[in-house]
Design an enzyme around this catalytic site. Sequence first.
Site, mmCIF file in Angstrom:
data_model
loop_
_atom_site.group_PDB
_atom_site.id
_atom_site.type_symbol
_atom_site.label_atom_id
_atom_site.label_comp_id
_atom_site.label_asym_id
_atom_site.label_seq_id
_atom_site.Cartn_x
_atom_site.Cartn_y
_atom_site.Cartn_z
ATOM 1 N N ASP A 1 0.845 -1.160 -0.060
ATOM 2 C CA ASP A 1 0.071 -0.015 0.113
ATOM 3 C C ASP A 1 0.871 1.454 -0.114
ATOM 4 O O ASP A 1 1.928 1.275 0.270
ATOM 5 C CB ASP A 1 -0.859 0.059 1.156
ATOM 6 C CG ASP A 1 -0.443 0.356 2.424
ATOM 7 O OD1 ASP A 1 0.832 -0.513 2.714
ATOM 8 O OD2 ASP A 1 -0.713 0.953 3.449
ATOM 9 N N GLU B 1 0.198 -0.747 5.933
ATOM 10 C CA GLU B 1 0.976 -0.254 6.711
ATOM 11 C C GLU B 1 1.030 1.377 6.901
ATOM 12 O O GLU B 1 1.144 2.043 7.744
ATOM 13 C CB GLU B 1 2.387 -0.594 6.042
ATOM 14 C CG GLU B 1 3.650 -0.231 6.738
ATOM 15 C CD GLU B 1 4.204 1.235 6.873
ATOM 16 O OE1 GLU B 1 5.184 1.615 7.728
ATOM 17 O OE2 GLU B 1 3.960 2.012 5.996
#
Length: 456
Positions: free
Chosen positions: A88, A153
């Site tokens: 991500d 994250e």
Amino acid sequence: MIPVIDFIHSNRDRYISELKQYLAIPSISALPQHAADTRRCAEWTADEMRRVGLENVRMVETPGNPVVYGDWLHAPGAPTILFYGHYDVQPVDPLDLWESPPFEATVRDGEIYARGAADDKGQVFMHFKAIEAHLKAGSKLPVNIKLVIEGEEEVGSANLDNFVRANKPLLAADVVVISDSAMFDRGVPSICYSLRGLVYFQIDLRGTKSDLHSGVFGGAVANPAMVLAQMLAQMRDRGGRIKIPGFYDAVRPLSEEERAAWKALPFNEKKYKKDLGAPKLAGESGFSVLERVWARPTFEVNGLLSGFTGEGAKTVIPAVAMAKVSMRLVPDQHPDAIAKLFEDYVRKVAPKTVELKVTRMHGGKPWITEYANPFVQAAGRAIEQGFGRTPVFCREGGSIPVVSTFQEELGLPSVLFGVGLPDENAHAPDERLDLGNFHNGIIASAFLYQEISQLT
């Protein structure tokens, strides 16, 4: 290793072409409208892991974005590496400050520009290519390897701790390798042995049920924007020291040996200031710049919102004001303890003329290891073979919360093996990755597996 390194050199152009495909997926975990893109990126990650020769590849569902797992376990008696990374990325705002579109990877002057180039797709991808080189040119890996690539994250890894706790046998290993950090400087490869932790909050104030005419009601009610500014001003003193009572009680002091080692690093404060475009550097009195960003806690305002901010003028008293704030933590501060101290202090300094809401959003623990441990030293030898220069050992000011989770839940040491650069604009417009470092990082990663294989 010769066939492996030759394979890496001969496929350099292909790697860039493939990385561009990875970077084209707008896997922005913070924005719900990109949920489908983020899942598509997880699928692409899984497909790439299969392409390079990893086995048992699967997407493990969580309440949020899936975790992608894969492994190769055909080196009996050799150590097992657990590699962690994330697919991500951060939002791209402000879009108008990008020289080229953030999800159309563009190469300029030896660097590839795109969101996620340095944080963290480019660094994940270099391990994919190092694994591929071993399996296709050398027929096997010298170590066993397991990969965990998550998709949250950038929003605090809310579901990763539970994934780790639920899959301890699956994740059993000897060491964790993470490539989500920066080198000390351009041309100065490094090994990071400590990270700061994090606590992140949102503060909301409400003064009235709606915005008010500042002429008709000014002087009768509190202005939440002004109140918020006054509250935030009470968080630090003029010397940059945080005023929250008890905030520094658990801070591990720097040793004189460590301070002396950092003074010897090739750090140019004037160049640092110029590169940042800052008129003057600021921070806690009594500490050097490196000490402030590596080993001292901070309080920062990350965002403010209140009142009229459009073009022209509008004379209102805003009904609400909001701030997003974060505190970077150092060993041995605990995020839960600091969060409680902060909440108590905010409530103390907030006047009764406004309604207060304090929301804890996410955080993580600080981490530190001894850089004399054999895995860290093996990483240093691998970096030297990839970059042709002995690395320096340093700390990092950012946070990777799962490092502490791996240590506490799995009992594993971690090695931070990053090849980004401090000025590559991670989290900012025109994020980029130096392609020379990317290529050398693939070579260094290939040598890392070889070096760790000898630690039996």
